[in-house]
Design a protein around this motif. Sequence first.
Motif, mmCIF file in Angstrom:
data_model
loop_
_atom_site.group_PDB
_atom_site.id
_atom_site.type_symbol
_atom_site.label_atom_id
_atom_site.label_comp_id
_atom_site.label_asym_id
_atom_site.label_seq_id
_atom_site.Cartn_x
_atom_site.Cartn_y
_atom_site.Cartn_z
ATOM 1 N N ARG A 78 0.840 -1.194 0.000
ATOM 2 C CA ARG A 78 0.000 0.000 0.000
ATOM 3 C C ARG A 78 0.877 1.247 0.000
ATOM 4 O O ARG A 78 2.007 1.224 0.508
ATOM 5 C CB ARG A 78 -0.972 0.006 1.169
ATOM 6 N N GLY A 79 0.367 2.315 -0.592
ATOM 7 C CA GLY A 79 1.157 3.535 -0.668
ATOM 8 C C GLY A 79 0.335 4.694 -1.193
ATOM 9 O O GLY A 79 -0.845 4.558 -1.534
ATOM 10 N N PHE A 80 0.996 5.848 -1.257
ATOM 11 C CA PHE A 80 0.371 7.097 -1.690
ATOM 12 C C PHE A 80 0.907 7.509 -3.059
ATOM 13 O O PHE A 80 2.021 7.148 -3.443
ATOM 14 C CB PHE A 80 0.685 8.221 -0.693
ATOM 15 N N ILE A 81 0.101 8.290 -3.768
ATOM 16 C CA ILE A 81 0.552 8.935 -5.010
ATOM 17 C C ILE A 81 0.096 10.391 -4.976
ATOM 18 O O ILE A 81 -1.011 10.697 -4.519
ATOM 19 C CB ILE A 81 -0.033 8.261 -6.273
ATOM 20 N N ILE A 97 -3.706 5.330 -2.206
ATOM 21 C CA ILE A 97 -4.439 6.565 -1.919
ATOM 22 C C ILE A 97 -3.777 7.679 -2.715
ATOM 23 O O ILE A 97 -2.615 8.017 -2.480
ATOM 24 C CB ILE A 97 -4.444 6.925 -0.427
ATOM 25 N N PHE A 98 -4.528 8.215 -3.684
ATOM 26 C CA PHE A 98 -4.071 9.400 -4.402
ATOM 27 C C PHE A 98 -4.584 10.626 -3.671
ATOM 28 O O PHE A 98 -5.758 10.696 -3.280
ATOM 29 C CB PHE A 98 -4.584 9.435 -5.847
ATOM 30 N N ILE A 142 -4.700 8.262 8.059
ATOM 31 C CA ILE A 142 -5.904 7.782 7.373
ATOM 32 C C ILE A 142 -5.770 6.285 7.074
ATOM 33 O O ILE A 142 -6.118 5.818 5.991
ATOM 34 C CB ILE A 142 -6.210 8.610 6.110
ATOM 35 N N ASN A 143 -5.280 5.551 8.066
ATOM 36 C CA ASN A 143 -5.188 4.099 7.924
ATOM 37 C C ASN A 143 -6.547 3.464 7.655
ATOM 38 O O ASN A 143 -6.639 2.426 6.991
ATOM 39 C CB ASN A 143 -4.573 3.487 9.188
ATOM 40 N N ASP A 147 -7.731 0.501 5.118
ATOM 41 C CA ASP A 147 -8.450 -0.681 5.625
ATOM 42 C C ASP A 147 -9.774 -0.886 4.901
ATOM 43 O O ASP A 147 -10.197 -2.024 4.669
ATOM 44 C CB ASP A 147 -8.702 -0.532 7.137
ATOM 45 N N SER A 148 -10.444 0.219 4.520
ATOM 46 C CA SER A 148 -11.735 0.099 3.836
ATOM 47 C C SER A 148 -11.597 -0.522 2.448
ATOM 48 O O SER A 148 -12.585 -1.007 1.877
ATOM 49 C CB SER A 148 -12.403 1.476 3.721
ATOM 50 N N LEU A 149 -10.371 -0.521 1.914
ATOM 51 C CA LEU A 149 -10.150 -1.153 0.612
ATOM 52 C C LEU A 149 -10.180 -2.677 0.707
ATOM 53 O O LEU A 149 -10.093 -3.364 -0.306
ATOM 54 C CB LEU A 149 -8.829 -0.661 0.003
#
Length: 279
Positions: free
Chosen positions: A5-8, A88-89, A100-101, A105-107
Amino acid sequence: MKESRGFITILTGLYSFQDCIHFLAAIRKFHHEPIIVLIDQVPPILYPFLKAFKNVILKPAPKHENPVMSSRLAKVSLYAASEFDRTIFLDSDICLLTDINDVFDSLDEFDLLLTEDVQPDISKATNLLRGSQQDNLEKVLPILQSSGLQLQENDIQYNSGLIAFRKTEETKKLFSEFQRYFDIITEHQDKLLLRDQGAFATAIATVKPKMKVLPPTYNFLSKWKDAYKIDQEIKVLHCTYPYRPQYAKNITRSLYTKIFDKLAQLFLPDQVTNPWRQK
């Protein structure tokens, strides 16, 4: 095997560079996951300022002379650009106020999480059209439909400043449709502004992904704060330059950002006078 998991985020041109520094500082205050920055029209000599934050991956954004267009094309390509199972973009003018874990988790349950726009009613989305908002108010849906965007009166405009998605065939199809409808927008620049949210709304209405709509506390646009009625803690502040409240500045304040902000006054252009915002 544990899912990645990661951010963009997206950084196209120097006008958003200072925002991006503060964006990275806010993410790193609450999260350790890798952050991909889709980047274009930034001199490589400035890359170390971004790489000063741990686990930042710089990847080229689609090239275009107009950095706004490059940014829109990058958003359309998020599915292909992501190296993660769960992504998460966030727009680079966003400041996290907490972790915003729960979005990650909602994914487990949903393929897509996002928030409605401040003006969610697509038939009133004058922000997508060229010309006077007052004059366009009765024409929004006919203009969008005549341009080829298959939208109905009850469809919703979502704010694409936060898009959380899981890599699935359905999400892949969603982004493929997003691309197709954004191409329509670029072909109708005489009537439509260079914005992605009309294409995004049409793709969602077409594909109907398994999605969850988050409350506005997950994408709170400070510029439009008077439009909200919320009684919960704001988690994700969308600062929309130059509306960056003091408490957001406090979140990202460090010796590094204080020094950078001093330097920025010398070598970065002023976002308020960004000529590309008028195109």
